[in-house]
Enzyme design. Structure first.
Site, PDB file in Angstrom:
ATOM      1  N   PRO A   1       0.780  -0.993  -0.124  1.00  0.00           N
ATOM      2  CA  PRO A   1      -0.004  -0.054  -0.020  1.00  0.00           C
ATOM      3  C   PRO A   1       0.745   1.349   0.009  1.00  0.00           C
ATOM      4  CG  PRO A   1      -0.203  -1.256   2.164  1.00  0.00           C
ATOM      5  CD  PRO A   1       0.648  -2.043   1.234  1.00  0.00           C
TER       6      PRO A   1
ATOM      7  N   ARG B   1      -4.004  -7.643 -21.006  1.00  0.00           N
ATOM      8  CA  ARG B   1      -4.873  -6.910 -21.773  1.00  0.00           C
ATOM      9  C   ARG B   1      -4.130  -5.980 -22.632  1.00  0.00           C
ATOM     10  NH1 ARG B   1      -8.272  -3.385 -21.621  1.00  0.00           N
ATOM     11  NH2 ARG B   1     -10.229  -4.549 -21.888  1.00  0.00           N
TER      12      ARG B   1
ATOM     13  N   GLU C   1       1.396  -8.261   8.542  1.00  0.00           N
ATOM     14  CA  GLU C   1       1.791  -6.829   8.849  1.00  0.00           C
ATOM     15  C   GLU C   1       2.575  -6.462   7.586  1.00  0.00           C
ATOM     16  OE1 GLU C   1       0.215  -4.662  10.789  1.00  0.00           O
ATOM     17  OE2 GLU C   1      -0.938  -6.547  11.205  1.00  0.00           O
TER      18      GLU C   1
ATOM     19  N   ASP D   1      -9.631   1.844 -24.679  1.00  0.00           N
ATOM     20  CA  ASP D   1     -10.121   1.962 -23.196  1.00  0.00           C
ATOM     21  C   ASP D   1     -10.031   3.057 -22.606  1.00  0.00           C
ATOM     22  OD1 ASP D   1     -10.795  -0.605 -23.340  1.00  0.00           O
ATOM     23  OD2 ASP D   1      -8.966  -1.554 -22.280  1.00  0.00           O
TER      24      ASP D   1
HETATM   25  N1  SAH Z   1       1.096  -2.979   7.507  1.00  0.00           N
HETATM   26  C1  SAH Z   1       1.165  -2.673   6.319  1.00  0.00           C
HETATM   27  C2  SAH Z   1       0.295  -3.399   5.423  1.00  0.00           C
HETATM   28  C3  SAH Z   1       0.273  -4.703   5.154  1.00  0.00           C
HETATM   29  S1  SAH Z   1      -1.182  -5.552   4.306  1.00  0.00           S
HETATM   30  C4  SAH Z   1       0.878  -1.086   6.171  1.00  0.00           C
HETATM   31  O1  SAH Z   1       0.448  -0.404   6.956  1.00  0.00           O
HETATM   32  O2  SAH Z   1       1.706  -0.674   4.943  1.00  0.00           O
HETATM   33  C5  SAH Z   1      -0.316  -6.937   3.824  1.00  0.00           C
HETATM   34  C6  SAH Z   1       0.216  -7.115   2.394  1.00  0.00           C
HETATM   35  O3  SAH Z   1      -0.965  -7.085   1.593  1.00  0.00           O
HETATM   36  C7  SAH Z   1       1.165  -6.049   2.172  1.00  0.00           C
HETATM   37  O4  SAH Z   1       2.751  -6.708   2.324  1.00  0.00           O
HETATM   38  C8  SAH Z   1       0.872  -6.028   0.564  1.00  0.00           C
HETATM   39  O5  SAH Z   1       1.511  -6.986  -0.022  1.00  0.00           O
HETATM   40  C9  SAH Z   1      -0.664  -6.280   0.487  1.00  0.00           C
HETATM   41  N2  SAH Z   1      -1.194  -5.181   0.175  1.00  0.00           N
HETATM   42  C10 SAH Z   1      -1.862  -4.551   1.117  1.00  0.00           C
HETATM   43  N3  SAH Z   1      -2.712  -3.479   0.682  1.00  0.00           N
HETATM   44  C11 SAH Z   1      -2.187  -3.277  -0.767  1.00  0.00           C
HETATM   45  C12 SAH Z   1      -2.329  -2.309  -1.917  1.00  0.00           C
HETATM   46  N4  SAH Z   1      -3.195  -1.168  -1.583  1.00  0.00           N
HETATM   47  N5  SAH Z   1      -1.814  -2.425  -2.929  1.00  0.00           N
HETATM   48  C13 SAH Z   1      -0.858  -3.391  -3.123  1.00  0.00           C
HETATM   49  N6  SAH Z   1      -0.438  -4.271  -2.003  1.00  0.00           N
HETATM   50  C14 SAH Z   1      -1.372  -4.331  -0.977  1.00  0.00           C
END
Ligand code: SAH
Length: 258
Positions: A101, A166, A128, A181
């Site tokens: 994220p 795609r 996490e 698109d």
């Molecule tokens: N504690 C972390 C979130 C971990 S979520 C933080 O606050 O940044 C667990 C996993 O889900 C992450 O390691 C990632 O691989 C995936 N993930 C969660 N949200 C995501 C998003 N918006 N985009 C891409 N991968 C995501």
């Protein structure tokens, strides 16, 4: 988690046609010991578990030392993947992408960018997240699919693979498909209609049955501009617009979009 997504529809056909292939790797296979532990508690305390760096490094280094498509299968190859020590050099030019994220936010332009390399590696976190040293010492890019937190990187990876696939020539069966698109042109796509011509009292724009291709093309362009102006005006600033486009937008602005 990937079954269904990769075994159906466009992604299935793209693989069958040899346009792309996906190999799934279980990081647990690269963790040592009987329990194959891939996570541990965070230094400094606090809740939750963090993915350990060694299995992730080992998985990526091993996988990338083999040709695309190779996959370690415990049933065929015994308990431990054949890992070279010291680890092989990572091949140049293969983006190693952590889904996170905290990464740059995925969009059509990044999808285009990722459609170019021969091979890409995607790392999915869990719990996490992953030990910071995966980010600082292994990955070359971090991508987020939006400002929300998922419980794992798998759905994010699937979104990325779908959007990139795609764009591969031949994946959609018709070359026009992806180039029209939404976002491909920096704008939203015009409205689409198909049969029946009248549905629950709603007709279709007459122009679409006129057979006049030039007028249809102009109508579509105007609809694209109108829709983007209404729903995503932020996109207009960066879009490639002609003088005619600008005139049309000025007219919309003057009329208040009515
Ligand atoms: N504690 C972390 C979130 C971990 S979520 C933080 O606050 O940044 C667990 C996993 O889900 C992450 O390691 C990632 O691989 C995936 N993930 C969660 N949200 C995501 C998003 N918006 N985009 C891409 N991968 C995501």
């Amino acid at each position: 988690m990937f079954a269904g997504i990769f075994t159906d529809s466009i992604l299935k056909r793209a693989q069958e046609a040899g346009l792309m292939s996906v190999a799934l790797h279980n990081i647990r296979h690269y963790a040592p010991g009987r329990h194959r532990v891939t996570d541990d508690t965070p230094y400094g305390g606090g809740g939750g578990m963090v993915m350990k760096p060694e299995p992730i490094y080992r998985a990526v280094e091993t996988v990338l030392s083999y040709p695309p498509g190779w996959c370690f299968t415990p049933e065929d190859q015994g308990d431990d993947p054949r890992v070279a020590e010291p680890p092989p050099e990572l091949p140049a030019g293969v983006p190693i992408i952590l889904l996170s994220p905290q990464g740059r936010r995925f969009n059509q332009q990044i999808a285009q960018e990722l459609a170019a390399p021969e091979r890409i590696a995607l790392i999915c976190g869990r719990y996490e997240g992953v030990d910071e040293r995966v980010r600082t010492g292994l990955v070359t890019d971090e991508i987020s699919i939006g400002d929300y937190v998922l419980s794992g990187g798998e759905l994010a990876a699937a979104v990325l693979v779908d959007a990139v696939t795609r764009l591969l020539p031949g994946a959609l069966g018709c070359e026009m498909g992806a180039s029209q698109d939404s976002f491909a042109t920096g704008l939203l796509e015009y409205p689409q209609y198909t049969r029946p011509a009248l549905y629950r009292g709603q007709g279709i724009p007459e122009i679409l049955t006129s057979g006049d291709h030039a007028r249809v093309a102009r109508w579509r362009r105007e609809q694209t501009l109108r829709r983007t102006w209404q729903c995503r005006p932020d996109l207009l600033a960066a879009a490639n617009l002609s003088d005619a486009d600008r005139e049309y937008l000025a007219r919309l602005e003057a009329e208040g979009g009515s």
